[in-house]
Design an enzyme around this catalytic site. Structure first.
Site, PDB file in Angstrom:
ATOM      1  N   LYS A 149       2.413   7.833  -6.873  1.00 31.06           N
ATOM      2  CA  LYS A 149       2.540   6.530  -6.224  1.00 31.06           C
ATOM      3  C   LYS A 149       2.379   5.378  -7.212  1.00 31.06           C
ATOM      4  O   LYS A 149       1.515   5.425  -8.087  1.00 31.06           O
ATOM      5  CB  LYS A 149       1.485   6.444  -5.108  1.00 31.06           C
ATOM      6  CG  LYS A 149       1.421   5.176  -4.318  1.00 31.06           C
ATOM      7  CD  LYS A 149       2.728   4.740  -3.725  1.00 31.06           C
ATOM      8  CE  LYS A 149       3.402   5.774  -2.874  1.00 31.06           C
ATOM      9  NZ  LYS A 149       4.805   5.416  -2.535  1.00 31.06           N
ATOM     10  N   GLN A 174      -1.458   3.357   1.595  1.00 30.51           N
ATOM     11  CA  GLN A 174      -1.840   4.737   1.926  1.00 30.51           C
ATOM     12  C   GLN A 174      -3.328   4.991   1.648  1.00 30.51           C
ATOM     13  O   GLN A 174      -3.969   5.801   2.303  1.00 30.51           O
ATOM     14  CB  GLN A 174      -1.001   5.740   1.115  1.00 30.51           C
ATOM     15  CG  GLN A 174       0.455   5.843   1.541  1.00 30.51           C
ATOM     16  CD  GLN A 174       1.351   4.900   0.788  1.00 30.51           C
ATOM     17  OE1 GLN A 174       0.931   3.849   0.334  1.00 30.51           O
ATOM     18  NE2 GLN A 174       2.618   5.263   0.652  1.00 30.51           N
ATOM     19  N   ASP A 194       3.997  13.600  -7.427  1.00 32.08           N
ATOM     20  CA  ASP A 194       5.246  13.841  -6.689  1.00 32.08           C
ATOM     21  C   ASP A 194       6.240  14.649  -7.499  1.00 32.08           C
ATOM     22  O   ASP A 194       7.137  15.293  -6.945  1.00 32.08           O
ATOM     23  CB  ASP A 194       5.870  12.519  -6.260  1.00 32.08           C
ATOM     24  CG  ASP A 194       5.102  11.950  -5.087  1.00 32.08           C
ATOM     25  OD1 ASP A 194       4.036  11.360  -5.318  1.00 32.08           O
ATOM     26  OD2 ASP A 194       5.536  12.148  -3.947  1.00 32.08           O
ATOM     27  N   ARG A 229       4.749  12.103   5.011  1.00 33.06           N
ATOM     28  CA  ARG A 229       4.855  11.693   3.606  1.00 33.06           C
ATOM     29  C   ARG A 229       3.899  12.536   2.757  1.00 33.06           C
ATOM     30  O   ARG A 229       3.120  13.306   3.295  1.00 33.06           O
ATOM     31  CB  ARG A 229       4.555  10.197   3.453  1.00 33.06           C
ATOM     32  CG  ARG A 229       3.367   9.808   4.300  1.00 33.06           C
ATOM     33  CD  ARG A 229       2.370   8.887   3.716  1.00 33.06           C
ATOM     34  NE  ARG A 229       1.930   9.203   2.407  1.00 33.06           N
ATOM     35  CZ  ARG A 229       0.873   9.961   2.128  1.00 33.06           C
ATOM     36  NH1 ARG A 229       0.164  10.560   3.061  1.00 33.06           N
ATOM     37  NH2 ARG A 229       0.514  10.162   0.886  1.00 33.06           N
ATOM     38  N   GLY A 230       3.977  12.304   1.430  1.00 30.74           N
ATOM     39  CA  GLY A 230       3.146  13.098   0.523  1.00 30.74           C
ATOM     40  C   GLY A 230       3.953  14.312   0.086  1.00 30.74           C
ATOM     41  O   GLY A 230       4.579  14.984   0.931  1.00 30.74           O
ATOM     42  N   ALA A 231       3.954  14.581  -1.213  1.00 29.71           N
ATOM     43  CA  ALA A 231       4.889  15.573  -1.752  1.00 29.71           C
ATOM     44  C   ALA A 231       4.823  16.957  -1.075  1.00 29.71           C
ATOM     45  O   ALA A 231       5.853  17.463  -0.600  1.00 29.71           O
ATOM     46  CB  ALA A 231       4.697  15.681  -3.266  1.00 29.71           C
TER      47      ALA A 231
HETATM   48  O1  MRU Z   1       5.264   7.437  -0.706  1.00 31.76           O
HETATM   49  P1  MRU Z   1       4.284   8.540  -0.386  1.00 31.76           P
HETATM   50  O2  MRU Z   1       3.188   8.108   0.509  1.00 31.76           O
HETATM   51  O3  MRU Z   1       4.992   9.786   0.079  1.00 31.76           O
HETATM   52  O4  MRU Z   1       3.641   8.882  -1.798  1.00 31.76           O
HETATM   53  C1  MRU Z   1       2.716   9.932  -1.861  1.00 31.76           C
HETATM   54  C2  MRU Z   1       2.019  10.031  -3.154  1.00 31.76           C
HETATM   55  O5  MRU Z   1       2.332   9.361  -4.103  1.00 31.76           O
HETATM   56  C3  MRU Z   1       0.964  11.093  -3.269  1.00 31.76           C
HETATM   57  O6  MRU Z   1      -0.033  10.698  -4.152  1.00 31.76           O
HETATM   58  C4  MRU Z   1       1.619  12.378  -3.801  1.00 31.76           C
HETATM   59  O7  MRU Z   1       2.687  12.755  -2.979  1.00 31.76           O
HETATM   60  C5  MRU Z   1       0.679  13.477  -3.918  1.00 31.76           C
HETATM   61  S1  MRU Z   1       0.367  14.154  -2.345  1.00 31.76           S
HETATM   62  C6  MRU Z   1      -0.647  15.454  -2.394  1.00 31.76           C
END
Ligand code: MRU
Length: 341
Positions: A248, A196, A237, A46-48
């Site tokens: 998030k 998270q 994201d 996960r995470g962009a």
């Molecule tokens: O649902 P997730 O855990 O994939 O959401 C991730 C986030 O919102 C992070 O803050 C975002 O992707 C930035 S990651 C460097």
């Protein structure tokens, strides 16, 4: 940075299963694109930016055993795989960006035999991975200039090594500031519903020896009012041309609070997170997740069975609440972000 979130290993994608952290540190190996799709959907990866790398490797997984006899057959197959992976999660634009990189690599090599195109695609996925590592470090260099000795930073969700190939966006800035010898403290929002912040951000900051304090999301206003936070630093994201930023769920609330308390609010994200096709944050597709993510914890019911739920996974922080956006190209006011194109 010792944490390698995702890597290619002899015909398979390896990821840390982030749903098990902090209790178990386990690598999972995927050879099948359908299984990998579920891993993305379940947030095992996960995470962009990590999703950008995952989608590139995922696309390769989907075609590595292709029997296509020519380019036309091959690109049709690749397009099916791209559409499939793109259906896993809608908000992080990096997922689609990684897929677009892979498609472009195929198109640019269309004159070659299918076996050679496949090799080019694996090379492209490795490139996406290596670029992410380098970009995180560049963002960290720019972002750390904004951090002063003694700063107390509040962050939301996990925008660290676990959300990228290996270093982080918002947390990368904190790592770099620490490497520069700055004394920093961090408050990590727990980040309901999937925690998270509580599970991942605290885990990786503690591993790196950073002074981190976990708070519930609803404690941020109180600690800000006590003057305990000097900066907010988060990831994103998807950022639109006007500088609105999806991140998030809960980030928007933190931004409103930061504005009220006159605390600078920084977004750290690579250029691949900017969606130049969208003019405004209201056009960003917001992922909705299953109600069980709110009503249960580890399978245990927290709310009455049958209660109605609404579970948006992201919200949009309007540009006017953002002090600056840190990218690998430098630090921009939100209304300057369109210039990067
Ligand atoms: O649902 P997730 O855990 O994939 O959401 C991730 C986030 O919102 C992070 O803050 C975002 O992707 C930035 S990651 C460097």
């Amino acid at each position: 940075m010792a944490i390698q979130t995702i890597k290619w290993d002899k015909g398979a994608v390896k990821i840390i299963d982030q749903t098990l952290l902090p209790n178990k540190f386990v690598y999972l190996k995927f050879r099948d694109v359908k299984d990998f799709w579920h891993a993305i959907k379940k947030l095992q990866v996960r995470g962009a930016p990590a999703l950008g790398v995952a989608s590139a490797y995922g696309a390769y997984l989907g075609i590595q055993h292709s029997h296509a006899k020519n380019y036309t057959e091959f690109i049709r197959e690749l397009d099916r795989v791209i559409k499939f992976i793109g259906s896993a999660r809608p908000t992080a634009v990096n997922l689609f960006w990684g897929l677009a990189r892979m498609r472009a690599a195929a198109v640019n090599n269309k004159k070659k035999p299918v076996s050679a195109i496949k090799k080019e695609l694996l090379a492209e996925a490795h490139k996406v991975y290596e670029e992410d590592r380098a970009i995180c470090r560049k963002m960290a260099d720019y972002g750390a200039r904004l951090i002063k000795n003694g700063d107390v930073i509040l962050t939301h969700c996990n925008a660290g090594a676990l959300a990228t190939a290996d270093y982080g966006t918002a947390l990368g800035v904190i790592y770099r500031a620490k490497e520069q010898g700055k004394r920093i403290k961090v408050y990590a929002d727990e980040t309901r519903p999937l925690l998270q912040g509580a599970r991942l951000t605290t885990w990786e900051l503690m591993r790196e020896g950073i002074d981190v304090t976990l708070i519930c999301d609803n404690m941020a206003a109180h600690i800000m009012s006590q003057g305990k936070v000097t900066k907010v630093v988060v990831g994103a994201d998807r950022i639109t041309r006007n500088g609105d930023a999806a991140n998030k769920i809960g980030t928007y609330g933190v931004a409103v609070l930061a504005k009220y308390h006159k605390i600078p609010f920084y977004v750290v994200a690579p250029v691949s997170t900017i969606d130049f096709n969208l003019s405004h944050g209201r056009h960003i597709p917001i992922e909705e997740r299953r109600g069980e993510e709110i009503t249960t914890i580890h399978g245990k019911m927290l709310a009455p069975r049958g209660v109605k739920t609404y579970c948006p996974a992201f919200d949009v922080t309007p540009a006017k609440l953002i002090t600056a956006i840190v990218t690998e190209k430098g630090v921009f006011k939100p209304d300057e972000i369109k210039k990067i194109r």
